[in-house]
Structure formats: C-alpha cells, structure tokens
Design an enzyme around this catalytic site. Structure first.
Site, PDB file in Angstrom:
ATOM      1  N   ARG B   7      14.031 -24.050  -5.530  1.00  0.00           N
ATOM      2  CA  ARG B   7      15.020 -25.105  -5.290  1.00  0.00           C
ATOM      3  C   ARG B   7      14.996 -26.155  -6.392  1.00  0.00           C
ATOM      4  O   ARG B   7      16.021 -26.730  -6.755  1.00  0.00           O
ATOM      5  CB  ARG B   7      14.820 -25.749  -3.923  1.00  0.00           C
ATOM      6  N   SER B  34      16.458 -32.501  -0.385  1.00  0.00           N
ATOM      7  CA  SER B  34      15.700 -31.269  -0.170  1.00  0.00           C
ATOM      8  C   SER B  34      16.243 -30.095  -0.970  1.00  0.00           C
ATOM      9  O   SER B  34      15.494 -29.286  -1.490  1.00  0.00           O
ATOM     10  CB  SER B  34      15.714 -30.900   1.319  1.00  0.00           C
ATOM     11  N   GLU B  55      28.300 -28.444   8.237  1.00  0.00           N
ATOM     12  CA  GLU B  55      28.215 -27.270   7.362  1.00  0.00           C
ATOM     13  C   GLU B  55      29.483 -26.429   7.397  1.00  0.00           C
ATOM     14  O   GLU B  55      29.878 -25.837   6.396  1.00  0.00           O
ATOM     15  CB  GLU B  55      27.008 -26.417   7.766  1.00  0.00           C
ATOM     16  N   PHE B  80      21.389 -22.951   8.197  1.00  0.00           N
ATOM     17  CA  PHE B  80      22.685 -23.564   8.518  1.00  0.00           C
ATOM     18  C   PHE B  80      23.828 -22.942   7.708  1.00  0.00           C
ATOM     19  O   PHE B  80      24.939 -22.784   8.202  1.00  0.00           O
ATOM     20  CB  PHE B  80      22.624 -25.071   8.290  1.00  0.00           C
ATOM     21  N   HIS B 106      15.334 -23.423   1.376  1.00  0.00           N
ATOM     22  CA  HIS B 106      14.524 -23.375   2.594  1.00  0.00           C
ATOM     23  C   HIS B 106      14.757 -22.096   3.389  1.00  0.00           C
ATOM     24  O   HIS B 106      14.944 -22.110   4.600  1.00  0.00           O
ATOM     25  CB  HIS B 106      14.765 -24.613   3.455  1.00  0.00           C
ATOM     26  N   ASP B 114       8.385 -27.266   9.655  1.00  0.00           N
ATOM     27  CA  ASP B 114       9.569 -27.468  10.498  1.00  0.00           C
ATOM     28  C   ASP B 114       9.692 -26.393  11.575  1.00  0.00           C
ATOM     29  O   ASP B 114      10.339 -26.593  12.600  1.00  0.00           O
ATOM     30  CB  ASP B 114      10.848 -27.490   9.655  1.00  0.00           C
TER      31      ASP B 114
END
Ligand SMILES: Cc1ncc(C[n+]2csc(CCOP(=O)(O)OP(=O)(O)O)c2C)c(N)n1
Ligand SMILES: [Mg+2]
Lengths: 279, 313
Positions: B7, B34, B55, B80, B106, B114
């Site tokens: 990322r 993030s 989203e 998502f 992620h 998480d």
C-alpha cells in the site's frame, strides 16, 4: 417556449409514445408504464435542451444524459431514434438477440447512450462522476438524469445526493419521475420515506416541483436550474405512469409487461397515426 | 531483507503517475491515511475526490469520471471494494468496461488486529468471476509500482489487490512486469510452487530450504490472476505436481484459477494452500499467517509431501 415549439414537442412525444408501444409489442416484453411517464421529459431534453449530435455521439463537449431508471429504456431509445441517432425501424429490435437495443441501456452497444444502467440506484453516482469531470475540465456541459420514485428506496441514491451537493454540482439537473408506482404497488404503501422535496432540500439540493407532462413547466424548471450557482437541481416531476394510454394510466400491472395484439391496437388508436405507418 | 508495504508503494507510485499524466483522478472512501491515497490528495487536491464512507457511490462516481476520459483510481479496503460495492463494480464499471482501477488495500488475513470482519479472503474469487475484469496481486513494493504503471496504460477495469503490513522486497528496479505474465523466480523439476501476492516471498524461502533436502522446486510469482498465464501453468505442470499458495480462501482464488487450466490441459496432482473456508480473526499479521498455516516452513512441508506423492504414484 413559443406555441410552435410546444406543438412540435407534443407531436414528437405523441409519436414517441406510439413507437414505445410498437417496440414493446414486438419484443413481447419490457416496461411501458415508466417509459410513458418519462417520455415527455426525455422529449423535452433531446429536442429542446441538450447539446447532442447524432452524427458525432461521443463529442466531448456534449450534454450528457443518464437514465437512472434504466428499465425506461424504450423511452430513451425512442428519443434517440427520433433525434436521428439510428433508424426508427431499429426500435422494433428491442430486447431481441443481437440487438443494440438491450433490455436496459448499454453504452457500449448503442451510440447516444451515455451510461449503462438498469440496476436501480446506481445512475446518479455515474451522473455525478460526469459532472465532476465537467468541472475539472472547465467544460460547460450539463448532465441530466431521470430517477424513479421507487428507486429512491435505494441507499446509494442518498449517498450520491450527498456527493452532488458537497461538490456543488450545479451542472447536474436531475428529474424525479414521480408517478407514485413501483412494482409491488404504490410508493406510499411499499415504503414511504416522507416528502421528496423536503428530503432533497435537506440534502442540499435546489428543488423544483412541476407537472412532468407540461413542456412549458419543464422548460421553466430547467431554465431556473441552470441559473443555480452552487447546488445540483432536483426537478420533482409529477407524472402519471402509463401516461397517454388510458388503460395503462395509473395501473400498477402495466409496470413491466408488453401489450398483446388487441391491446396494442387499442393503445395505438388512442395515440394516433405514425407517418411511417402511412395511416 | 528490506521490507515495505504494497500500500505504501501504491501511494507513492500514484503520486509519480499523477505528475506524468493529468487525466488521472483518485477517489477515496474515508481511508486515505490507510490506503495511502493521502499522498496523492496532498499533491493534487483538485484531482482527488473524497467520497466519504460511501463505497457504492464511489464506484459509480469513478465510472462516471471514466466515461469522460479520466483514468479513475478508486481505493478503500478490499472487503468494502469487492463486498459492499460488488454490484456497482459489476454493473457500473465492468459491464460497460470502463477505465476504473480498483486499488484495494488491506486484503487478506494480514489486516491483522481488526479481525475477520475486515479481512477479505474472497475478493480474488469475486473479482475474477466478473467478465472484463483484470485481477492483479503484486508480490512486493517494486512489483506494485510497476503494476500500477501497467494498469494505467491498460484500457479497462482492473482490480489491484494490496496489503497492509510491510513485506519483503523481492524484486529490484529492473524487474519486468507485464499484465498476464507470470514470473519464474526459480528453476526446478521436482514440483512447482505457484504463489501470489505476499505469499511469494515465503514460497521462495521454502524453496531455498527444500534445496537443502535435495528437492528442487520451480517457483512462480503469479501476479496476474486474470487473465491467467496459461503458458506458465503448462510449464509448471511439466514438473509433475503443483502447489498453489495464496493469502485468500482456497475456494475461487489463485488455486482455482490454476486448477482450471491444469485439469483442461495437463492434469497433475495439485495442493492448495490458503485460508481453508473459514473467516479470519484478530491477531498480528504474523500470528495469523502462522495460525492459518501460511508460513515458509509449512509451504516446505506441503511441497515435500506433494513431491513425494508424485514420485510414489
Ligand atoms: C437494484 C434493483 N432492484 C430491483 C430491480 C427490479 N425493478 C425494476 S423496475 C422496479 C421498480 C421501479 O420503480 P420506479 O423507480 O418507481 O420506476 P417507474 O415507476 O418509473 O417505472 C424494480 C424493483 C432493479 N432493476 N434494480
Ligand atoms: Mg415509479
């Protein structure tokens, strides 16, 4: 709008209604109610408001149109054909295998269709994207959209409503085809979310409310929307589902079925002759 | 070995591309810190669209921008992007084959603490099933940057799967990334290990360990899951056994994609390493990889079993 223009639009809309009926009869499926309730708005857009060129359907400065309630495709196709994007006879290939006229609008198949839609609730976000691109590129085009009143039950519509006001998309003019019907019944019975005008106002929109079958009213609303400096405009158009064909008007069962032979003949009797029929 | 999260490489490469190409726009759903799109946002605020926690709307808006000749990069967490917004990705983006690059971070178990609600383990399967969609899972930071450039130049929808934690950098700047082309990292004839994403580094580590035991594994980085590199798979099958490794469910991901080619052309025994049809949970990324059996040690064990099975059959 002068009387001459008004007569012209009325005649185009009358012929469009007849073509919608003929196309649906030929395909033996499709959505007459919501096509007939939206066709006056579409006729106004394509013959009075939008800067489009049937010879050059993709030119970058054109106005754009998104039919959020994609099942109203017969109305969009008819307007495009009347405008000269393709031969009117092609309307009779609606929903047939291999046709450019898919059951719901497909931008990759039919020139003039600016967005592929059909899944309710997704169109307004696409229209927002077009309007954002217009702002980013300093273009003066306008993005138009038509949404269904049942479609308002989709959450994404309200996500998009926030986006449009947050980004001050005053180059977006949307219509709500307020015909009070969806598939399973009256909007008020299926899911009543409260007053549309106050909902959109609360979401930061410039809201107008008109008779969606009155060309002068549509014209005035669009001109007013174009004066708006910041907010996107929602024109709540009070319409009649099935408008123009008496036995379809306000009848929930005419949402998504084609007329049979007799019904087609009866509908066409009400709508009058098409010059193509030589009648 | 140097480490860097894919990322982070994404965020940096996006800025670089942004300087070169002004038709790039970036959309984000309140996770820019993030997903690292915040770097682009700082550099090019006018081309960055914060969509809020929406989203579905983000995917549709990206589609609309793409109809106006923008190359739209849309980012959020993989869960998502592919879950919440599945149908928007399918109907608003892929059906009309619009130029939207869904760059989801992620992905997989290594979301870590998480927990299972945030760990996409089915995203490759979901995206791969959509017509017109290209699916790419870079192995490291270098490949991420190269892949990002490649997908910018490619016309059509792409799903780019990125991760949260720092992972070993296995490629140098001279690596060659081509959409649809797998990278052979080690020659071998006892079996082939085909890995994708962050499992490529442990696969290489396992191959190194296997050497000491006299097992020579052919190792592949299958960065493009779709269109899959059939030629590479045919070559891998020539070893007589294939082990696939992915940080994803064993249902529908890399293993399935490879098997689809193998069974049609050159059936050989296969083993699938991945998440075994269950959800993730909280833990550190390393703890989770261990708990779900996705370590170099375990790859070596499975590879050995498979190589033995092959020679005894
Ligand atoms: C996401 C989604 N759910 C369900 C449908 C099936 N569907 C097609 S038309 C319709 C009713 C639409 O009602 P409304 O928006 O009021 O349209 P109109 O009355 O103008 O025809 C439904 C539920 C769909 N096309 N998309
Ligand atoms: Mg309705």
């Amino acid at each position: 709008m002068d009387e001459k223009k008004l007569d012209e639009l009325k005649e185009i809309a009358r012929q469009s209604r007849a073509w919608i009926i003929k196309a649906l009869a030929e395909s033996k499926s499709g959505h007459p109610g919501g096509s007939l309730s939206a066709i006056d708005i579409l006729t106004y857009l394509y013959f009075s408001a939008m800067n489009v060129d049937p010879q050059d359907p993709h030119f970058v400065d054109r106005d754009r149109f998104v039919l959020c309630k994609g099942h109203g495709a017969p109305a969009l196709y008819t307007s495009l054909a009347m405008k000269g994007f393709f031969p009117k006879e092609d309307l009779l290939t609606l929903r047939k295998l291999g046709s450019r006229l898919q059951g719901h609008p497909d931008m990759r198949k039919l020139p003039g269709v600016d967005a592929s839609t059909g899944s309710l609730g997704q169109g307004l976000s696409i229209a927002n994207g077009m309007a954002l691109a217009g702002k980013l590129d300093n273009k003066s085009y306008t993005v138009y959209a038509i949404l269904g009143d049942g479609e308002m039950e989709e959450g994404q519509v309200w996500e998009a409503a926030m986006t449009a006001s947050h980004y001050q998309l005053n180059n977006l003019i949307a219509f709500l085809d307020y015909n009070h019907l969806q598939i399973d019944g009256r909007i008020e019975d299926v899911k009543s979310g409260g007053n549309f005008a106050s909902r959109f106002k609360a979401f930061g929109w410039h809201v107008l409310e008109i008779d969606g079958h009155d060309f002068k009213a549509i014209d005035e609303a669009v001109l007013a929307a174009k004066q708006e400096l910041y907010a996107p405009s929602m024109i709540i158009a009070h319409t009649v589902k099935g408008k123009g064909v008496p036995f379809m008007e306000g009848a929930v069962e005419w949402h998504g079925k084609a007329p049979n032979k007799e019904q087609t003949a009866e509908a066409l009797k009400f709508l009058g002759a098409l010059k193509e029929d030589g009648r | 070995m140097q480490k860097k999260a894919t990322r982070d490489a994404y965020g940096e490469a996006l800025v670089e591309l942004g300087h070169e190409f002004d038709n790039i726009v970036v959309l984000e759903a309140d996770l820019s810190k993030s997903t690292k799109t915040e770097l682009f946002a700082k550099e090019f605020p006018e081309r960055f669209f914060q969509m809020g926690i929406a989203e579905q709307d983000m995917m549709g808006t990206a589609a609309g921008l793409a109809t106006c000749n923008k190359v739209a990069f849309a980012s959020t967490f993989a869960i998502f992007a592919t879950g919440r917004a599945f149908e928007q990705v399918r109907n608003s983006i892929a059906y009309p084959s619009l130029n939207v690059k869904i760059c989801a971070t992620h992905a997989g178990l290594t979301v870590g603490e998480d927990g299972g609600s945030h760990q996409a383990i089915e995203d490759i399967a979901i995206m791969r099933a959509i017509p017109n969609m290209t699916v790419i899972v870079p192995a490291d930071a270098t490949e991420t940057a190269k892949a990002l450039r490649a997908i910018y130049h490619y016309d059509g929808p792409v799903y780019l799967r990125l991760g949260r934690p720092a992972v070993p950098i296995i490629y140098d700047e001279n690596m060659n990334f081509q959409i649809g082309k797998a990278n052979k990292l080690q020659e071998g004839h006892d079996l082939a290990i085909i890995a994708t994403g962050i499992m490529v580094a442990p696969a290489m580590e396992a191959a190194e360990a296997l050497k000491k035991e006299g097992i020579l594994a052919q190792v592949w980085d299958m960065a493009t899951i779709k269109p899959i590199d059939k030629e590479a798979i045919r070559e891998a099958a020539k070893t007589g056994a294939i082990l696939t490794v992915e940080e994803h469910s064993i249902i529908g991901g890399l293993g399935s994609a490879v098997a689809e080619v193998v069974v049609e052309n050159s059936p050989v025994p296969m083993q699938f390493m991945g998440v075994e049809d269950r959800f993730g949970q909280s833990g550190t990324p390393d703890e989770l990889l261990k708990a779900y059996g996705l370590t170099a040690e375990n790859i070596a064990i499975k590879a050995k079993e498979l190589a033995n099975k092959k020679s005894s059959s």
